[in-house]
Design a protein around this motif. Structure first.
Motif, short mmCIF file in Angstrom:
data_model
loop_
_atom_site.label_atom_id
_atom_site.label_comp_id
_atom_site.label_asym_id
_atom_site.label_seq_id
_atom_site.Cartn_x
_atom_site.Cartn_y
_atom_site.Cartn_z
N GLU A 156 0.33 -1.55 0.08
CA GLU A 156 0.13 0.27 -0.09
C GLU A 156 0.77 1.37 0.11
O GLU A 156 2.20 1.59 1.03
N VAL A 157 0.87 1.78 -0.99
CA VAL A 157 1.04 2.93 -1.05
C VAL A 157 0.94 4.52 -0.38
O VAL A 157 -0.25 4.76 -0.85
N ASN A 158 0.79 4.97 0.70
CA ASN A 158 0.19 6.15 1.48
C ASN A 158 1.18 7.05 0.69
O ASN A 158 1.32 8.46 1.63
N GLN A 159 2.59 7.97 0.28
CA GLN A 159 2.54 8.94 0.79
C GLN A 159 2.37 10.04 -0.37
O GLN A 159 2.23 9.32 -1.37
N LYS A 160 1.64 10.88 0.17
CA LYS A 160 0.86 11.65 -0.93
C LYS A 160 2.20 12.18 -2.14
O LYS A 160 1.51 11.85 -3.25
N LYS A 161 3.55 12.33 -2.24
CA LYS A 161 4.18 12.88 -3.16
C LYS A 161 4.02 11.73 -4.52
O LYS A 161 4.59 11.46 -5.18
N GLN A 162 4.08 10.10 -3.45
CA GLN A 162 4.25 9.08 -4.24
C GLN A 162 3.19 8.85 -5.11
O GLN A 162 3.65 8.57 -6.59
N VAL A 163 1.92 9.47 -4.43
CA VAL A 163 1.02 9.39 -4.29
C VAL A 163 0.17 9.99 -5.40
O VAL A 163 -0.26 9.56 -7.09
N GLU A 164 0.46 11.15 -5.77
CA GLU A 164 0.50 12.36 -6.49
C GLU A 164 1.33 11.70 -8.54
O GLU A 164 0.59 11.84 -9.30
N LYS A 165 2.35 11.58 -8.06
CA LYS A 165 3.95 11.01 -9.15
C LYS A 165 3.14 10.34 -9.71
O LYS A 165 3.17 10.09 -11.34
N ALA A 166 2.71 8.50 -9.55
CA ALA A 166 2.04 7.30 -9.89
C ALA A 166 0.32 7.86 -10.65
O ALA A 166 0.28 7.36 -12.13
N ILE A 167 -0.42 8.60 -9.99
CA ILE A 167 -1.90 9.02 -10.49
C ILE A 167 -1.20 9.88 -12.14
O ILE A 167 -1.61 9.51 -13.16
N ALA A 168 0.07 10.70 -11.65
CA ALA A 168 0.34 11.58 -12.96
C ALA A 168 0.85 10.76 -14.22
O ALA A 168 0.75 11.55 -15.58
N ILE A 169 1.61 9.47 -13.80
CA ILE A 169 2.51 9.39 -14.40
C ILE A 169 1.10 8.50 -15.42
O ILE A 169 0.87 8.47 -16.77
#
Length: 137
Positions: free
Chosen positions: A46-59
């Motif tokens: 489970e990925v919870n770090q906001k920056k990582q989540v935002e980066k993955a969503i952007a990709i």
């Protein structure tokens, strides 16, 4: 008078912090990994770090999506989901993910009718976020 000022100050802090918490809730990606040769997945990360989540969503959002029904030669290696807001609705976006045979790219299918092959850089970044490992070994 000091008690009233203190009360309203604390109340303001609570209201602001609860508003911030509401924005963070739901900002996660759940990743499942295929087990064995069948089409069964088990919870992996489970990925919870906001920056990582935002980066993955952007990709994923900026991928070169094609409208095509695809049939892959094997079952997906991973599947992942994340919540997103569309208009006033909260929905779950679900994706199947394959590592290409050359091991350098990721291929993603959404809803069986949308397909994207990510660039090497986006593949490496997304794989690192989703698994915590490097794509090319």
């Amino acid at each position: 008078m000091k008690k009233i000022i203190l009360f309203f100050s604390l109340l303001a802090v609570l209201i602001v912090s609860s508003g911030c918490l509401n924005e963070v809730v739901g900002q996660k990606i759940t990743v499942q990994k295929r087990t064995g040769e069948e089409n069964f997945f088990e919870d992996f990360k489970e990925v919870n770090q906001k920056k990582q989540v935002e980066k993955a969503i952007a990709i994923v959002k900026n991928a070169n999506w094609e409208n095509a029904k695809v049939e892959m030669a094997r079952y997906a290696d991973y599947q992942f989901q994340f919540p997103f807001k569309n208009s006033s609705e909260n929905k779950i976006a679900s994706y199947l993910l394959w590592i290409s045979p050359n091991g350098e790219n990721l291929e993603i299918v959404m809803d069986s009718f949308k397909y994207a092959k990510l660039t090497k850089q986006d593949s490496a970044n997304l794989y690192k976020i989703l698994t915590g490992e490097e794509l090319i070994k």
